[in-house]
Design a protein around this motif. Structure first.
Motif, PDB file in Angstrom:
ATOM      1  N   PHE A  64      40.458  31.470  43.148  1.00  0.00           N
ATOM      2  CA  PHE A  64      40.350  30.712  44.392  1.00  0.00           C
ATOM      3  C   PHE A  64      38.893  30.511  44.793  1.00  0.00           C
ATOM      4  O   PHE A  64      38.507  29.430  45.249  1.00  0.00           O
ATOM      5  N   SER A  65      38.067  31.557  44.619  1.00  0.00           N
ATOM      6  CA  SER A  65      36.655  31.445  44.988  1.00  0.00           C
ATOM      7  C   SER A  65      35.926  30.460  44.094  1.00  0.00           C
ATOM      8  O   SER A  65      35.099  29.659  44.563  1.00  0.00           O
ATOM      9  N   ILE A  66      36.220  30.488  42.795  1.00  0.00           N
ATOM     10  CA  ILE A  66      35.598  29.535  41.871  1.00  0.00           C
ATOM     11  C   ILE A  66      35.977  28.111  42.256  1.00  0.00           C
ATOM     12  O   ILE A  66      35.125  27.211  42.319  1.00  0.00           O
ATOM     13  N   LEU A  67      37.255  27.881  42.519  1.00  0.00           N
ATOM     14  CA  LEU A  67      37.708  26.537  42.889  1.00  0.00           C
ATOM     15  C   LEU A  67      37.032  26.054  44.178  1.00  0.00           C
ATOM     16  O   LEU A  67      36.616  24.899  44.279  1.00  0.00           O
ATOM     17  N   ALA A  68      36.911  26.950  45.156  1.00  0.00           N
ATOM     18  CA  ALA A  68      36.341  26.555  46.446  1.00  0.00           C
ATOM     19  C   ALA A  68      34.830  26.377  46.382  1.00  0.00           C
ATOM     20  O   ALA A  68      34.297  25.367  46.856  1.00  0.00           O
ATOM     21  N   GLU A  69      34.143  27.350  45.768  1.00  0.00           N
ATOM     22  CA  GLU A  69      32.684  27.356  45.809  1.00  0.00           C
ATOM     23  C   GLU A  69      32.054  26.415  44.785  1.00  0.00           C
ATOM     24  O   GLU A  69      30.997  25.829  45.037  1.00  0.00           O
ATOM     25  N   LYS A  70      32.683  26.267  43.632  1.00  0.00           N
ATOM     26  CA  LYS A  70      32.088  25.461  42.569  1.00  0.00           C
ATOM     27  C   LYS A  70      32.617  24.027  42.549  1.00  0.00           C
ATOM     28  O   LYS A  70      31.884  23.089  42.204  1.00  0.00           O
ATOM     29  N   TYR A  71      33.898  23.874  42.944  1.00  0.00           N
ATOM     30  CA  TYR A  71      34.510  22.542  42.835  1.00  0.00           C
ATOM     31  C   TYR A  71      34.986  21.973  44.171  1.00  0.00           C
ATOM     32  O   TYR A  71      35.476  20.851  44.213  1.00  0.00           O
ATOM     33  N   GLY A  72      34.837  22.728  45.245  1.00  0.00           N
ATOM     34  CA  GLY A  72      35.235  22.236  46.560  1.00  0.00           C
ATOM     35  C   GLY A  72      36.737  22.052  46.710  1.00  0.00           C
ATOM     36  O   GLY A  72      37.187  21.231  47.527  1.00  0.00           O
ATOM     37  N   ILE A 107      45.416  34.051  51.256  1.00  0.00           N
ATOM     38  CA  ILE A 107      44.353  34.986  50.913  1.00  0.00           C
ATOM     39  C   ILE A 107      44.446  35.338  49.436  1.00  0.00           C
ATOM     40  O   ILE A 107      45.528  35.546  48.893  1.00  0.00           O
ATOM     41  N   SER A 108      43.294  35.381  48.784  1.00  0.00           N
ATOM     42  CA  SER A 108      43.291  35.683  47.362  1.00  0.00           C
ATOM     43  C   SER A 108      43.526  37.170  47.141  1.00  0.00           C
ATOM     44  O   SER A 108      43.311  38.008  48.027  1.00  0.00           O
ATOM     45  N   PHE A 109      43.956  37.509  45.929  1.00  0.00           N
ATOM     46  CA  PHE A 109      44.148  38.914  45.570  1.00  0.00           C
ATOM     47  C   PHE A 109      42.839  39.674  45.719  1.00  0.00           C
ATOM     48  O   PHE A 109      42.827  40.806  46.222  1.00  0.00           O
ATOM     49  N   SER A 110      41.732  39.061  45.299  1.00  0.00           N
ATOM     50  CA  SER A 110      40.430  39.728  45.376  1.00  0.00           C
ATOM     51  C   SER A 110      40.056  40.051  46.812  1.00  0.00           C
ATOM     52  O   SER A 110      39.596  41.162  47.123  1.00  0.00           O
ATOM     53  N   ASP A 111      40.252  39.092  47.732  1.00  0.00           N
ATOM     54  CA  ASP A 111      39.934  39.333  49.141  1.00  0.00           C
ATOM     55  C   ASP A 111      40.839  40.417  49.724  1.00  0.00           C
ATOM     56  O   ASP A 111      40.397  41.241  50.526  1.00  0.00           O
ATOM     57  N   MET A 112      42.113  40.400  49.331  1.00  0.00           N
ATOM     58  CA  MET A 112      43.052  41.405  49.823  1.00  0.00           C
ATOM     59  C   MET A 112      42.598  42.809  49.408  1.00  0.00           C
ATOM     60  O   MET A 112      42.639  43.747  50.203  1.00  0.00           O
TER      61      MET A 112
END
Length: 237
Positions: free
Chosen positions: A167-175, A87-92
């Motif tokens: 983590f969100s940038i890596l997942a949403e923008k770059y898969g 879990i990312s810091f932001s989500d936490m």
């Protein structure tokens, strides 16, 4: 409770007990700004030094947070973080009801050190991407975070990583999603640099979480080091 100037207990201790009681019974809510030093001084007919000493005592107990230029606030509950998972810091922060934040201190290409080469299974003389950020919860610095990634992540140098989840940038923008994180936790103490970043006294206790995550092919990809202000977190096993 009222302040008694004839009592053997110092006035600042009496005021400390009074404000602590008000917090415990909910007169001052979590996250609420309390009266200013001047207002408390007039309310209880004591000097500002007495008020300041009481507030400093409560800040040491982690019941209050003093934000420069903004005032003094009742501390919110500690952030809850699972030991396992990625879990990312932001989500936490969001799950704990806090607003996440981040400030980039460093985002560069460097020569991989021996540990990078070993852990990330790199070729000799490889380069890596190093990202250092201060992490905030409701505007309060609570962690210093270092990410070290292989050179193929150079594209992150062009991303704005302030006040956002990497983590969100890596997942949403770059898969790209990291999996199977391994973590080690140990006690350490703040250096001069970290003390400045996190608004702490020198050698304040910190929890160091060292992590290693893998890409979907099972290749070690992300080395992380998080220096966490220990009294701001609780960990769930």
């Amino acid at each position: 409770m009222t302040l008694d100037k004839k009592d053997a207990l110092p006035l600042y201790k009496q005021l400390t007990d009074l404000i602590r009681s008000d917090i415990e019974v909910g007169k001052f809510k979590k996250g609420q700004k309390i009266p200013t030093e001047v207002e408390l001084s007039k309310l209880y007919n004591v000097s500002r030094i007495t008020v300041r000493n009481a507030l400093e005592e409560l800040a040491k107990e982690n019941l209050l947070i003093r934000k420069q230029g903004k005032g003094t606030f009742v501390n919110t509950e500690k952030l809850s973080r699972g030991i396992s998972g990625s879990i990312s810091f932001s989500d936490m922060c969001r799950e704990s009801g806090c607003k996440p934040g981040a400030k980039v201190i460093k985002c560069v290409i460097e020569d991989a050190n021996d540990k990078d080469t070993e852990v990330l299974q790199l070729e000799p003389n490889s380069k890596i991407i190093v990202i250092e950020r201060i992490r905030y919860a409701d505007g309060v610095p609570v962690a210093f975070e270092i990410s070290r990634l292989p050179e193929r992540f150079t594209f992150l140098l062009d991303e704005d990583l302030n006040d956002t989840s990497m983590f969100s940038i890596l997942a949403e923008k770059y898969g790209i999603v990291f999996t199977n994180p391994r973590k080690e936790i140990e006690l350490t103490y703040s250096t001069y640099e970290m003390s400045r970043y996190l608004s702490l006294s020198l050698s304040h206790p910190l929890l160091l979480i060292t992590g290693l995550s893998y890409d979907k092919e099972g290749i070690p990809t992300h080395r992380s080091m998080q220096f966490i202000v220990a009294d701001k977190f609780k960990f769930v096993v």
